[in-house]
Motif scaffolding. Structure first.
Motif, PDB file in Angstrom:
ATOM      1  N   HIS A 251       0.576  -1.001   0.371  1.00 43.12           N
ATOM      2  CA  HIS A 251       0.014   0.365   0.028  1.00 43.12           C
ATOM      3  C   HIS A 251       0.813   1.098  -0.153  1.00 43.12           C
ATOM      4  CE1 HIS A 251      -3.803  -2.238   0.492  1.00 43.12           C
ATOM      5  NE2 HIS A 251      -3.054  -2.768   1.746  1.00 43.12           N
ATOM      6  N   LYS A 252       2.541   0.899  -0.130  1.00 42.48           N
ATOM      7  CA  LYS A 252       2.910   2.615  -0.110  1.00 42.48           C
ATOM      8  C   LYS A 252       3.052   3.394   0.820  1.00 42.48           C
ATOM      9  CE  LYS A 252       3.304   2.249  -5.258  1.00 42.48           C
ATOM     10  NZ  LYS A 252       3.439   3.180  -6.820  1.00 42.48           N
ATOM     11  N   ALA A 253       3.032   2.102   2.674  1.00 44.40           N
ATOM     12  CA  ALA A 253       2.998   3.402   3.616  1.00 44.40           C
ATOM     13  C   ALA A 253       4.080   2.416   4.420  1.00 44.40           C
ATOM     14  CB  ALA A 253       1.301   2.724   3.913  1.00 44.40           C
ATOM     15  N   ALA A 254       3.589   3.417   5.294  1.00 45.48           N
ATOM     16  CA  ALA A 254       4.769   3.507   6.854  1.00 45.48           C
ATOM     17  C   ALA A 254       4.207   4.330   7.865  1.00 45.48           C
ATOM     18  CB  ALA A 254       5.718   4.131   6.189  1.00 45.48           C
ATOM     19  N   TYR A 255       4.651   3.491   9.032  1.00 42.50           N
ATOM     20  CA  TYR A 255       3.899   4.281  10.029  1.00 42.50           C
ATOM     21  C   TYR A 255       4.802   4.114  10.987  1.00 42.50           C
ATOM     22  CZ  TYR A 255       2.071   0.155  11.979  1.00 42.50           C
ATOM     23  OH  TYR A 255       1.699  -1.249  12.063  1.00 42.50           O
ATOM     24  N   ILE A 256       4.776   4.891  11.952  1.00 39.26           N
ATOM     25  CA  ILE A 256       5.393   4.925  13.960  1.00 39.26           C
ATOM     26  C   ILE A 256       5.067   5.278  14.351  1.00 39.26           C
ATOM     27  CG2 ILE A 256       7.540   5.502  14.531  1.00 39.26           C
ATOM     28  CD1 ILE A 256       8.967   6.437  11.781  1.00 39.26           C
ATOM     29  N   SER A 257       5.285   4.765  15.495  1.00 39.76           N
ATOM     30  CA  SER A 257       4.381   4.937  16.277  1.00 39.76           C
ATOM     31  C   SER A 257       5.420   5.404  18.076  1.00 39.76           C
ATOM     32  CB  SER A 257       3.595   3.732  17.506  1.00 39.76           C
ATOM     33  OG  SER A 257       3.683   2.845  17.410  1.00 39.76           O
ATOM     34  N   LEU A 258       4.636   6.117  19.456  1.00 39.08           N
ATOM     35  CA  LEU A 258       5.416   6.245  20.091  1.00 39.08           C
ATOM     36  C   LEU A 258       4.941   5.848  21.597  1.00 39.08           C
ATOM     37  CD1 LEU A 258       8.419   7.272  21.965  1.00 39.08           C
ATOM     38  CD2 LEU A 258       7.344   9.750  20.952  1.00 39.08           C
ATOM     39  N   SER A 259       4.633   5.376  22.199  1.00 39.68           N
ATOM     40  CA  SER A 259       3.986   5.615  23.563  1.00 39.68           C
ATOM     41  C   SER A 259       4.514   6.059  24.949  1.00 39.68           C
ATOM     42  CB  SER A 259       4.617   3.293  24.696  1.00 39.68           C
ATOM     43  OG  SER A 259       6.195   3.015  24.707  1.00 39.68           O
ATOM     44  N   GLN A 260       3.460   6.430  25.636  1.00 41.25           N
ATOM     45  CA  GLN A 260       4.217   7.435  26.421  1.00 41.25           C
ATOM     46  C   GLN A 260       5.796   6.773  27.443  1.00 41.25           C
ATOM     47  OE1 GLN A 260       0.361   7.679  28.789  1.00 41.25           O
ATOM     48  NE2 GLN A 260       1.003  10.111  28.684  1.00 41.25           N
ATOM     49  N   GLU A 284      12.291   4.774  -0.524  1.00 44.57           N
ATOM     50  CA  GLU A 284      11.711   4.478  -1.940  1.00 44.57           C
ATOM     51  C   GLU A 284      10.294   4.017  -1.932  1.00 44.57           C
ATOM     52  OE1 GLU A 284      13.876   2.636  -5.869  1.00 44.57           O
ATOM     53  OE2 GLU A 284      14.404   2.061  -4.003  1.00 44.57           O
ATOM     54  N   GLY A 285       9.078   4.647  -2.587  1.00 45.47           N
ATOM     55  CA  GLY A 285       8.277   3.779  -3.282  1.00 45.47           C
ATOM     56  C   GLY A 285       7.352   4.065  -2.256  1.00 45.47           C
ATOM     57  N   VAL A 286       7.722   4.920  -0.689  1.00 42.81           N
ATOM     58  CA  VAL A 286       6.341   4.885   0.328  1.00 42.81           C
ATOM     59  C   VAL A 286       5.322   6.443   0.031  1.00 42.81           C
ATOM     60  CG1 VAL A 286       6.256   5.906   2.483  1.00 42.81           C
ATOM     61  CG2 VAL A 286       7.551   4.032   1.857  1.00 42.81           C
ATOM     62  N   GLN A 287       4.428   6.467  -0.231  1.00 44.44           N
ATOM     63  CA  GLN A 287       3.764   7.467  -0.650  1.00 44.44           C
ATOM     64  C   GLN A 287       3.126   8.399   0.568  1.00 44.44           C
ATOM     65  OE1 GLN A 287       0.700   6.856  -4.513  1.00 44.44           O
ATOM     66  NE2 GLN A 287       0.289   9.130  -4.001  1.00 44.44           N
ATOM     67  N   VAL A 288       2.660   7.286   1.917  1.00 43.14           N
ATOM     68  CA  VAL A 288       1.611   7.379   2.837  1.00 43.14           C
ATOM     69  C   VAL A 288       2.878   7.681   3.649  1.00 43.14           C
ATOM     70  CG1 VAL A 288       0.477   5.860   2.663  1.00 43.14           C
ATOM     71  CG2 VAL A 288      -0.651   8.380   4.053  1.00 43.14           C
ATOM     72  N   SER A 289       2.199   8.154   4.884  1.00 41.87           N
ATOM     73  CA  SER A 289       3.465   7.998   6.246  1.00 41.87           C
ATOM     74  C   SER A 289       2.227   8.428   7.482  1.00 41.87           C
ATOM     75  CB  SER A 289       4.217   8.772   6.318  1.00 41.87           C
ATOM     76  OG  SER A 289       4.864   9.133   7.833  1.00 41.87           O
ATOM     77  N   ALA A 290       2.834   8.313   8.625  1.00 39.02           N
ATOM     78  CA  ALA A 290       1.751   8.811  10.016  1.00 39.02           C
ATOM     79  C   ALA A 290       1.972   7.782  10.598  1.00 39.02           C
ATOM     80  CB  ALA A 290       0.405   6.922   9.818  1.00 39.02           C
ATOM     81  N   PHE A 291       2.177   8.937  12.443  1.00 42.24           N
ATOM     82  CA  PHE A 291       3.003   8.923  13.397  1.00 42.24           C
ATOM     83  C   PHE A 291       1.906   9.428  14.688  1.00 42.24           C
ATOM     84  CE2 PHE A 291       4.722  11.339  16.682  1.00 42.24           C
ATOM     85  CZ  PHE A 291       5.945  10.400  16.949  1.00 42.24           C
ATOM     86  N   PHE A 292       1.671   8.249  15.702  1.00 37.68           N
ATOM     87  CA  PHE A 292       0.978   8.240  16.555  1.00 37.68           C
ATOM     88  C   PHE A 292       2.083   8.314  17.594  1.00 37.68           C
ATOM     89  CE2 PHE A 292      -0.224   4.995  13.113  1.00 37.68           C
ATOM     90  CZ  PHE A 292      -1.384   5.313  12.599  1.00 37.68           C
ATOM     91  N   ARG A 293       1.636   9.273  18.435  1.00 42.80           N
ATOM     92  CA  ARG A 293       1.941   9.481  19.964  1.00 42.80           C
ATOM     93  C   ARG A 293       0.512   9.334  21.191  1.00 42.80           C
ATOM     94  NH1 ARG A 293       2.842  14.665  19.587  1.00 42.80           N
ATOM     95  NH2 ARG A 293       1.799  15.652  20.829  1.00 42.80           N
ATOM     96  N   GLU A 294       1.438   8.300  22.033  1.00 39.18           N
ATOM     97  CA  GLU A 294       0.205   8.877  22.746  1.00 39.18           C
ATOM     98  C   GLU A 294       0.253   9.124  23.033  1.00 39.18           C
ATOM     99  OE1 GLU A 294      -0.380   4.169  25.538  1.00 39.18           O
ATOM    100  OE2 GLU A 294       0.833   5.055  25.588  1.00 39.18           O
ATOM    101  N   GLU A 295      -0.768   9.694  24.139  1.00 43.40           N
ATOM    102  CA  GLU A 295      -0.637  11.124  25.255  1.00 43.40           C
ATOM    103  C   GLU A 295      -1.641  10.566  26.502  1.00 43.40           C
ATOM    104  OE1 GLU A 295       0.387  14.583  24.907  1.00 43.40           O
ATOM    105  OE2 GLU A 295       1.443  13.670  23.490  1.00 43.40           O
ATOM    106  N   LYS A 296      -1.849  11.180  27.261  1.00 43.15           N
ATOM    107  CA  LYS A 296      -2.613  10.450  28.132  1.00 43.15           C
ATOM    108  C   LYS A 296      -3.819  10.024  28.329  1.00 43.15           C
ATOM    109  CE  LYS A 296      -4.208  11.769  33.547  1.00 43.15           C
ATOM    110  NZ  LYS A 296      -4.043  12.668  34.846  1.00 43.15           N
ATOM    111  N   ASN A 297      -4.239  10.744  27.809  1.00 40.37           N
ATOM    112  CA  ASN A 297      -6.108  10.811  27.236  1.00 40.37           C
ATOM    113  C   ASN A 297      -6.091  10.403  26.003  1.00 40.37           C
ATOM    114  OD1 ASN A 297      -7.504  10.567  29.965  1.00 40.37           O
ATOM    115  ND2 ASN A 297      -6.931  13.035  29.944  1.00 40.37           N
ATOM    116  N   PHE A 298      -5.342   9.915  25.292  1.00 38.57           N
ATOM    117  CA  PHE A 298      -5.639  10.215  23.690  1.00 38.57           C
ATOM    118  C   PHE A 298      -4.874  10.088  22.711  1.00 38.57           C
ATOM    119  CE2 PHE A 298      -5.032  14.012  23.992  1.00 38.57           C
ATOM    120  CZ  PHE A 298      -4.320  14.633  22.665  1.00 38.57           C
ATOM    121  N   VAL A 299      -4.239   9.156  21.249  1.00 40.84           N
ATOM    122  CA  VAL A 299      -3.476   9.180  20.867  1.00 40.84           C
ATOM    123  C   VAL A 299      -3.380  10.514  19.857  1.00 40.84           C
ATOM    124  CG1 VAL A 299      -2.190   8.408  18.835  1.00 40.84           C
ATOM    125  CG2 VAL A 299      -3.340   6.729  20.915  1.00 40.84           C
TER     126      VAL A 299
END
Length: 355
Positions: A251-260, A284-299
């Motif tokens: 899906h030419k995608a990538a993501y990263i996440s960061l927990s508290q 190379e080849g990635v067209q969409v990216s997401a970053f998820f950061r965990e907060e106290k009450n939401f992401v």
């Protein structure tokens, strides 16, 4: 008047320009704000507007819901020239009483770089209950027109800072431009275009940049200072890319996440993770990216893309947010793993936009 600025098209509707002129000319005590968790465009636009109004002999103060991160320390006055309503226990001095007085004593209110009152955070009710007229200047989609007395909205523009300069120009006040105003607006334009990578191909955009630089803006030093980072940020980035980067090539995608807990391990501070969402787009080849950061009450969710891929639709439909086609974000009220799972699940729905 510099002749080349005659080639910058005027885009603000005449009736709105006339209303803005009366709004500015007939008031004397302005309070200015931007969205919570302010970024470079928010800080650049509020400071640029403050400095412009002061050049016109007005009293102008900036009140923000919360303090900008130290990643914006390259912007002159990024903390010293603003009053913070909610210090969020992040170590910045509490200025709530001063913020409340400033809001209540103003006779005109200017809202920059957000499209809905909810983006003001915990000071929303205090701000919106004040009877002073409110002017919105913004470049996000779908502004809530009923919340403001005057709304100047241009989602096609690169940044709110660009719209602030255009307002100055179209009001006939280009002669008031000085190094201070130009530097503030330059910083916002630089950060919201990803250091002139995104949404900055228009000739008129570069005419505006040229006009700002004529005020002796130190472009090289600003860019250099903006890339100076604390050691903890670089170590955290290395950890995330090495251990938390997920690439979904079909899906030419990538993501990263960061927990508290990961953030605490690396001493994460506000603003440290700004820009991490852009890193996977270098693959190379990635067209969409997401970053998820965990907060106290939401992401906290940040989304970026290339080409025609509309991450704003993902933000709107699945993460209580919005934004622009190639840069959007939102908040997810669930677990970090759930936020990640939704992203992976919805990717096939957007394969038609892949290049």
């Amino acid at each position: 008047m510099h002749s080349f600025i005659d080639h910058i098209p005027h885009i603000i509707a005449p009736e709105l320009l006339a209303q803005a002129r009366v709004f500015i000319d007939t008031h004397s005590k302005f309070v200015i704000t931007a969205h919570f968790s302010p970024d470079g465009d928010a800080i650049g636009s509020v400071l640029g507007m403050k400095q412009y109004l002061e050049a016109k002999g007005k009293e102008a103060k900036v009140v923000l819901n919360d303090a900008p991160g130290n990643n914006l320390s390259f912007i002159p006055g990024f903390r010293s020239d603003v009053i913070i309503f909610d210090n969020q226990n992040d170590g910045t001095p509490s200025q709530r009483d001063e913020a409340i007085r400033t809001i209540q004593q103003s006779d005109a209110m200017i809202c920059l770089d957000f499209n809905t009152a909810s983006r003001m955070g915990s000071m929303k009710d205090l701000w919106m209950s004040h009877t002073a007229p409110k002017l919105l200047i913004d470049h996000h989609l779908a502004p809530e027109l009923e919340q403001f007395d005057i709304c100047i909205s241009h989602p096609e523009l690169a940044a709110t800072c660009e719209l602030v300069y255009r307002l100055i120009l179209e009001l006939g006040d280009d002669h008031l431009l000085n190094k201070q105003i130009a530097t503030s607006l330059f910083c916002g334009l630089m950060t919201d275009t990803g250091w002139f990578i995104f949404n900055s191909n228009r000739p008129d955009f570069h005419l505006i940049m040229a006009r700002l630089m004529m005020e002796d803006v130190d472009r090289e030093n600003i860019i250099k200072e903006s890339h100076v980072v604390p050691e903890r940020k670089l170590r955290l980035e290395g950890y995330l890319i090495n251990q938390k980067l997920h690439v979904i090539r079909e899906h030419k995608a990538a993501y990263i996440s960061l927990s508290q807990s990961e953030g605490r391990r690396y001493g994460h501070q506000k603003g440290d993770s700004e820009g991490y969402v852009n890193a996977p787009l270098d693959i190379e080849g990635v067209q969409v990216s997401a970053f998820f950061r965990e907060e106290k009450n939401f992401v906290k969710v940040s989304l970026r893309s290339k080409g025609e891929y509309p991450v704003n639709l993902i933000a709107e439909k699945f993460y209580n947010g919005g934004g622009h086609r190639n840069a959007a974000g939102g908040e997810f009220f669930g677990s970090l793993s759930q936020a990640e799972a939704i992203f992976v699940k919805v990717l096939p729905l957007f394969d038609k936009y892949l290049q």
